[in-house]
Scaffold this active site. Structure first.
Site, PDB file in Angstrom:
ATOM      1  CG  ASP A   1      -2.068   0.970   1.120  1.00 47.77           C
ATOM      2  OD1 ASP A   1      -3.025   0.773   0.354  1.00 47.77           O
ATOM      3  OD2 ASP A   1      -1.946   1.984   1.821  1.00 47.77           O
TER       4      ASP A   1
ATOM      5  CG  ASP B   1      -5.778  -6.324  -4.406  1.00 46.09           C
ATOM      6  OD1 ASP B   1      -6.742  -5.547  -4.515  1.00 46.09           O
ATOM      7  OD2 ASP B   1      -4.667  -5.970  -3.976  1.00 46.09           O
TER       8      ASP B   1
ATOM      9  CG  HIS C   1      -5.357  -3.358  -0.362  1.00 48.56           C
ATOM     10  ND1 HIS C   1      -4.347  -3.162  -1.276  1.00 48.56           N
ATOM     11  CD2 HIS C   1      -5.187  -2.383   0.576  1.00 48.56           C
ATOM     12  CE1 HIS C   1      -3.621  -2.109  -0.927  1.00 48.56           C
ATOM     13  NE2 HIS C   1      -4.105  -1.631   0.204  1.00 48.56           N
TER      14      HIS C   1
END
Lengths: 133, 347
Positions: free
Chosen positions: B152, B290, B319
């Protein structure tokens, strides 16, 4: 009254401003800043006075606009509930009022922003106010 | 200064601080008894979670902020970087296997998250500033031959650190992130729910007052939601207990470039260019499920940027793939590093 409505400055005697919500970057999407400039005549009034609104619940809220050097005014915004000076706020009522204010804001900004999308987002994240009548 | 009179000072906090203070200190690492410590941060983990995060807290003053990190094991350093809205806890099940494999594992909490200091003004946060925070920690610990594991926002920050400090970095592992200037996914251009969620006033209300991202947002982005709710969700929510502590959860989305005028556009442009010429050994791991940073788009693009990279390896995960596949990810990283060791550092 069923809508959030801008009002003139109320009598603040015996009242206090109770902090409710802050935004440091109101022009993140410029149309949001434009909405507040338009609604509260900020190009003319500037920092001279807060904006005030009346909510469907009967609440009154003050909008304190904030400026930062080098950026168009306003850059930020704080929302305060106008409440009796020595009385605590009703948290659930405050939350519903804020939701009403956000719906009013999105409706005033207009397409492509829609109240329907705001409601869907609120429901996705299970915001209690989205299930209020 | 420690607030010993604070009624929230738990036995766990005292134990952790004692352990940290009595453990061998890394050079220049600042232990919690030496600096300003907010006991609130150390005492909020529920008892049921403390056994799952047994690591001694360490603190460093980085770039003007108090950063929490853990530093476990001996060997060449592996630095595990989280993103929005998580903290080092995301890597809880990867630390022990990597330490057992002979690695020194360092897991910082980004300023604004976890047990690190949480600035209260949006203007305190910027992409370059967060990269500088990480750079400060890496330099204070004088780390070299670092393997960076990026997830991320740990991607743009960690990769920017790697590209600007290549002499300190040995290898990269890339998971569910991006490193180019235009919107990372079509999802990020949509008003519902992405742009609406962090819009002016709506972000502070939804993500601040109602912790939409730290709570339900992470829950929706794992595969085994029931297990996540039972074993992990509280760890993410309790370190962001109040609206003001959740500031970064709506600030980070605002740093995703949506057009060429965006604040971070030039930084991402630079990052993509630097990565395209980087020869650092790299490993790409992605969550099979994802939907936002989908593997077909993102892992493939990283593979084009770093054609020498190993992978992409697909594991069970949305994610937050570490929540579903931590042991497998740790094994992939461990074997990747073992191969580098065997090949004299070459991929």
């Amino acid at each position: 009254m069923t809508e959030v409505t801008p009002i003139k400055m109320p009598n603040l005697e015996g009242k206090r401003l109770s902090f409710a919500l802050a935004e440091d970057r109101v022009a993140h999407y410029p149309e949001f800043r434009d909405f507040f400039v338009r609604t509260f005549d900020l190009d003319r009034k500037g920092l001279s006075e807060p904006g005030f609104v009346h909510t469907p619940s009967g609440g009154v809220y003050a909008f304190i606009f904030i400026g930062r050097s080098g950026a168009p005014f306003p850059t930020g915004l704080e929302i305060y509930a106008v409440v009796d000076a020595l009385e605590p706020i009703d948290g659930d009522l405050l939350d519903r009022d804020l939701w009403s204010i956000l719906r009013w804001m999105i409706g005033g900004i207009g397409a492509p922003w829609t109240v329907e999308d705001l409601d869907r987002t609120g429901r996705l994240y299970r915001v209690p106010a989205t299930s209020s009548p | 200064m420690l607030k010993y009179g604070d009624s929230s000072l738990s036995l766990w906090s005292v134990r952790s601080i004692f352990v940290a203070a009595s453990a061998p200190m890394r050079e220049q690492a600042v232990g919690p008894v030496e600096g300003t410590v907010t006991i609130q941060s150390d005492s909020v983990l529920p008892a049921t979670l403390r056994d799952r995060w047994p690591y001694a807290p360490r603190y460093a003053n980085v770039n003007g902020w108090r950063m929490h990190y853990v530093d476990e094991g001996e060997g060449e350093p592996v630095v595990l970087l989280h993103g929005n809205p998580t903290w080092g806890f995301l890597y809880r099940d990867m630390i022990a296997p990597l330490v057992s494999a002979g690695r020194r594992v360092i897991v910082p909490d980004m300023i604004g998250f976890g047990l690190s200091e949480k600035p209260t003004r949006e203007q305190a946060h910027c992409l370059d500033g967060h990269t500088a925070n990480l750079t400060a920690l890496m330099r204070q610990l004088d780390l070299t031959r670092i393997t960076l594991v990026c997830h991320d926002w740990g991607g743009p920050t960690g990769l920017s650190f790697a590209m600007s400090n290549p002499a300190r970095v040995r290898a990269l592992t890339i998971m569910s992130t991006w490193a180019w200037p235009m919107p990372p996914a079509e999802f990020h251009t949509r008003i519902f729910p992405w742009r609406m969620m962090h819009a002016p006033l709506i972000g502070p209300y939804l993500l601040g007052n109602h912790r939409a991202l730290a709570g339900r947002g992470v829950y929706l982005s794992v595969v085994d939601r029931e297990r996540f709710a039972d074993t992990a969700q509280a760890a993410y929510e309790t370190v962001l207990p109040d609206p003001a502590t959740r500031l970064l959860t709506w600030v980070w989305p605002r740093w995703i470039p949506l057009d060429e005028n965006a604040r971070a556009f030039e930084r991402f442009k630079w990052l993509e260019q630097e990565l395209s010429s980087s020869k650092l050994p790299a490993l790409i791991i992605w969550g099979r499920e994802d939907e936002v940073f989908d593997a077909a788009t993102f892992a493939s693009r990283f593979k084009r940027l770093l054609p020498h990279a190993e992978g992409p390896h697909l594991v069970t995960g949305r994610h937050f793939l570490q929540e579903d596949s931590a042991p497998e990810i740790a094994r992939l990283i461990g074997s990747f590093l073992d191969r580098l060791d065997a090949n004299g550092g070459k991929q």
